[in-house]
Design a protein around this motif. Structure first.
Motif, PDB file in Angstrom:
ATOM      1  N   PHE A 168       0.797  -1.228   0.000  1.00 40.72           N
ATOM      2  CA  PHE A 168       0.000   0.000   0.000  1.00 40.72           C
ATOM      3  C   PHE A 168       0.831   1.281   0.000  1.00 40.72           C
ATOM      4  N   MET A 169       2.149   1.185   0.177  1.00 43.19           N
ATOM      5  CA  MET A 169       2.991   2.379   0.190  1.00 43.19           C
ATOM      6  C   MET A 169       4.055   2.343  -0.903  1.00 43.19           C
ATOM      7  N   VAL A 177       6.215   3.660  -6.360  1.00 42.39           N
ATOM      8  CA  VAL A 177       6.971   3.290  -7.553  1.00 42.39           C
ATOM      9  C   VAL A 177       6.108   3.472  -8.798  1.00 42.39           C
ATOM     10  N   THR A 178       4.827   3.101  -8.712  1.00 41.63           N
ATOM     11  CA  THR A 178       3.924   3.261  -9.846  1.00 41.63           C
ATOM     12  C   THR A 178       3.761   4.731 -10.219  1.00 41.63           C
ATOM     13  N   THR A 179       3.699   5.605  -9.208  1.00 38.56           N
ATOM     14  CA  THR A 179       3.576   7.042  -9.470  1.00 38.56           C
ATOM     15  C   THR A 179       4.784   7.565 -10.235  1.00 38.56           C
ATOM     16  N   GLU A 186      -5.404  13.967 -17.072  1.00 36.21           N
ATOM     17  CA  GLU A 186      -3.984  13.938 -17.422  1.00 36.21           C
ATOM     18  C   GLU A 186      -3.218  13.331 -16.247  1.00 36.21           C
ATOM     19  N   PHE A 187      -3.334  12.015 -16.118  1.00 33.58           N
ATOM     20  CA  PHE A 187      -2.760  11.345 -14.958  1.00 33.58           C
ATOM     21  C   PHE A 187      -1.240  11.334 -14.987  1.00 33.58           C
ATOM     22  N   GLY A 188      -0.646  11.319 -16.157  1.00 30.74           N
ATOM     23  CA  GLY A 188       0.803  11.378 -16.237  1.00 30.74           C
ATOM     24  C   GLY A 188       1.340  12.704 -15.725  1.00 30.74           C
ATOM     25  N   ALA A 195       2.916  15.167  -8.435  1.00 32.03           N
ATOM     26  CA  ALA A 195       3.043  14.436  -7.176  1.00 32.03           C
ATOM     27  C   ALA A 195       4.503  14.117  -6.868  1.00 32.03           C
ATOM     28  N   VAL A 196       5.275  13.763  -7.879  1.00 33.62           N
ATOM     29  CA  VAL A 196       6.693  13.470  -7.676  1.00 33.62           C
ATOM     30  C   VAL A 196       7.438  14.715  -7.226  1.00 33.62           C
ATOM     31  N   VAL A 197       7.146  15.841  -7.851  1.00 36.41           N
ATOM     32  CA  VAL A 197       7.793  17.100  -7.469  1.00 36.41           C
ATOM     33  C   VAL A 197       7.410  17.484  -6.040  1.00 36.41           C
TER      34      VAL A 197
END
Length: 299
Positions: free
Chosen positions: A31-32, A37-39, A266-268, A274-276
């Motif tokens: 769950f974490m 990693v997928t994100t 625009e999920f990408g 989210a990464v930033v």
């Protein structure tokens, strides 16, 4: 043999601990780690959430550097975090320390803590009704004391006041919990030190400034980091109260990410945001830990 026995005991201890940790590690990975990693992977693709992702490389991150709206959300997020800290921490520290010295301190703490029992949506809608320009309680009070010009101001409808209202609602909802943290930290300060300072002629403020505050710094340092993380991730109050308006004056990173993903599909690009955000929280947390650790060493 004497050296091998401790190693044998250590191996047996590890074998005993691993079965208890394994279920928690599996759940954490599921769950974490896997979503994280997928994100990171989705951030490198162009994906609408329905069709197969298309590899895009660093295109989403390049787009972020050219997105003026994203830049403004960073500014709004920083404003929310800083303004919230300036309101939350002095208030929570004041209530936590003062109620400790009052006769009915526990009663006042309960009243201040009570809003925490409300859900975020309920608290946000309550504040939205309180400042409504037509039938809000705040406007009614202003009209009753003859301030009709102020009563007609739409506090959530003006870019200059909307963020302040969101900050006040957020602080009102959570200040009781932070107050309890500060109260617990203040209670850990030895009474002998405070009594000695009082006998030396120090005022209540001087006792707090020179005795209580330095000994509370470790707790304050941790709470500052927690608030910084919470502020950078703020979402619920803004969505419920302003939805990022008016004129995107309260649009923060969290709400912008949500709209990019679920309104624009625009999920990408949303994953890149989210990464930033994750990287910013990580860097700022490590930096604040280093800076505050140096200040604690000075104390």
């Amino acid at each position: 043999m004497p050296r091998s026995r401790p190693n044998l005991l250590e191996r047996q201890r590890r074998r005993l601990v691993v079965p208890f940790l394994l279920p928690a590690l599996v759940l954490y990975a599921l769950f974490m780690l896997y979503p994280a990693v997928t994100t990171f992977y989705v951030a490198l693709t162009k994906w609408d959430g329905v069709n197969a992702p298309e590899w895009a490389g660093a295109a989403n991150f390049t787009r972020l550097t050219e997105d003026s709206l994203f830049s403004s959300t960073i500014t709004h997020t920083i404003v929310f975090t800083v303004l919230g800290a300036l309101v939350l921490f002095p208030g929570a520290m004041f209530f936590g320390y003062v109620t400790q010295r009052m006769r009915l301190g526990r009663v006042y703490r309960f009243l201040i803590l009570a809003p925490v029992a409300l859900s975020v949506t309920t608290a946000a809608l309550l504040w939205k009704f309180l400042v409504d320009p037509n039938f809000g309680a705040v406007q009614s009070v202003l009209r009753a004391i003859g301030l009709d010009s102020l009563a007609s101001v739409e506090l959530l409808g003006r870019p200059s006041t909307a963020m302040l209202m969101v900050v006040l609602a957020t602080v009102w909802h959570g200040i009781g919990l932070w107050m309890m943290f500060f109260a617990a930290a203040a209670e850990r300060v030895p009474a002998e030190l405070k009594e000695a300072a009082t006998l030396d002629g120090a005022s209540s403020f001087q006792v707090f400034r020179h005795v209580v505050w330095p000994l509370m710094w470790e707790v304050t340092r941790t709470l500052l980091i927690l608030w910084m993380i919470q502020g950078l991730q703020t979402f619920a109050f803004i969505i419920a109260m302003t939805n990022g308006g008016p004129l995107r004056a309260t649009e923060v990173i969290g709400t912008y990410l949500y709209k990019v993903a679920f309104a624009s599909s625009e999920f990408g690009y949303a994953a890149a945001i989210a990464v930033v955000l994750f990287a910013a929280i990580l860097v700022l947390t490590l930096l604040s830990q280093r800076l505050t650790r140096r200040e604690s060493e000075q104390y």
